[in-house]
Scaffold this active site. Structure first.
Site, mmCIF file in Angstrom:
data_model
loop_
_atom_site.group_PDB
_atom_site.id
_atom_site.type_symbol
_atom_site.label_atom_id
_atom_site.label_comp_id
_atom_site.label_asym_id
_atom_site.label_seq_id
_atom_site.Cartn_x
_atom_site.Cartn_y
_atom_site.Cartn_z
ATOM 1 N N MET A 92 0.264 -0.973 -0.157
ATOM 2 C CA MET A 92 0.042 0.137 -0.259
ATOM 3 C C MET A 92 0.813 0.848 -0.392
ATOM 4 S SD MET A 92 -2.456 -1.220 0.062
ATOM 5 C CE MET A 92 -3.751 0.157 0.715
ATOM 6 N N ILE A 94 3.294 3.754 -1.884
ATOM 7 C CA ILE A 94 3.604 4.763 -2.833
ATOM 8 C C ILE A 94 5.792 4.560 -3.259
ATOM 9 C CG2 ILE A 94 3.632 6.913 -4.251
ATOM 10 C CD1 ILE A 94 1.286 5.795 -4.080
ATOM 11 N N HIS A 111 -2.901 -5.774 -10.088
ATOM 12 C CA HIS A 111 -4.105 -4.618 -9.483
ATOM 13 C C HIS A 111 -5.355 -5.400 -9.831
ATOM 14 C CE1 HIS A 111 -6.569 -0.873 -9.303
ATOM 15 N NE2 HIS A 111 -6.594 -1.443 -10.674
HETATM 16 C C1 GRF Z 1 -5.352 -7.406 -3.573
HETATM 17 O O1 GRF Z 1 -6.764 -7.655 -4.506
HETATM 18 C C2 GRF Z 1 -4.679 -7.097 -4.802
HETATM 19 O O2 GRF Z 1 -5.352 -6.780 -6.220
HETATM 20 C C3 GRF Z 1 -4.328 -5.700 -4.003
HETATM 21 O O3 GRF Z 1 -4.054 -5.850 -2.627
HETATM 22 C C4 GRF Z 1 -4.887 -7.126 -2.232
HETATM 23 C C5 GRF Z 1 -3.915 -7.966 -1.255
HETATM 24 O O4 GRF Z 1 -4.181 -8.719 -1.043
HETATM 25 N N1 GRF Z 1 -3.390 -5.458 -5.015
HETATM 26 P P1 GRF Z 1 -3.469 -10.100 -0.037
HETATM 27 O O5 GRF Z 1 -2.507 -8.955 0.529
HETATM 28 O O6 GRF Z 1 -2.444 -10.548 -1.287
HETATM 29 O O7 GRF Z 1 -4.479 -11.038 0.673
#
Ligand code: GRF
Length: 204
Positions: A92, A94, A111
């Protein structure tokens, strides 16, 4: 030359995509790479439990503790494990333009939509699926792409489509996109890119 690409997986949350990568290595879907390191931006990420359960070295590097030098700390960790490929799996934080340029074509991201739909600044997690349902698309899915200085703007590597059902909520849609698309194409993309890295002999 070492016959395996060293992968670092950057996480912030549940780590279900990390788990899919771990399982793909065990099942032989990933042959050309090893998960050498997990870096989390969140000390409470369940992804860290998954790393520990699978004896994968892990580090927590968050803005909270390291503010400006967060990326310097990440780079130091990547270098100490001779990492060749960085995988963002629900990460999360940047990354700066300088960071993405330094690791050009060596950072990939998953994504939860079919880019160029529902992507870019502000489109992450449940928000992506809310937007898809609001727009009324009949098909969505997931995309693995290279990371550059534009959010979700790098070259597309793999995509997989998922049908939207009449009674879908953002939560049910998110879960199905993860199960049917994300957890499939991320390991496949790692194997595809890792094979190319080994073929080009560009391993670090
Ligand atoms: C997933 O939905 C992915 O597409 C997004 O963040 C989420 C991560 O989930 N980028 P996890 O931590 O891998 O369970």
């Amino acid at each position: 030359m070492n016959k395996s690409v060293k992968v670092a997986v950057l996480v912030s949350g549940g780590g279900t995509n990390l788990q899919a990568i771990i399982d793909a290595k065990k099942s032989g879907i990933i042959k050309s790479a090893d998960i050498a390191l997990v870096i989390s931006s969140n000390e409470n990420a369940y992804a860290l439990v998954r790393a520990k359960e699978n004896n994968i070295p892990a580090a927590v590097i968050s803005k909270k503790e390291f503010k400006t030098e967060t990326e310097a700390r990440i780079i130091k960790e990547l270098e100490s494990y001779n990492i060749d490929l960085i995988v963002l799996a629900g990460y999360m934080q940047i990354l700066s333009e300088g960071f993405t340029k330094r690791f050009r074509d060596r950072i990939i991201n998953i994504h939860p939509s079919l880019i160029p739909a529902f992507c870019g600044d502000g489109f992450y997690g449940l928000r992506v699926h809310e937007a898809a349902l609001e727009r009324g698309v009949k098909v969505t899915g997931a995309t693995v792409h290279f990371v550059n200085e534009i959010t979700d703007g790098g070259r597309i590597i793999l995509q997989k489509a998922v049908k939207v059902l009449e009674n879908d909520t953002p939560q049910t849609l998110q879960k199905r996109v993860m199960q049917l698309a994300e957890w499939k194409i991320l390991p496949q993309a790692i194997e595809k890119i890792s094979k190319n890295i080994l073929k080009e002999g560009k391993k670090g």
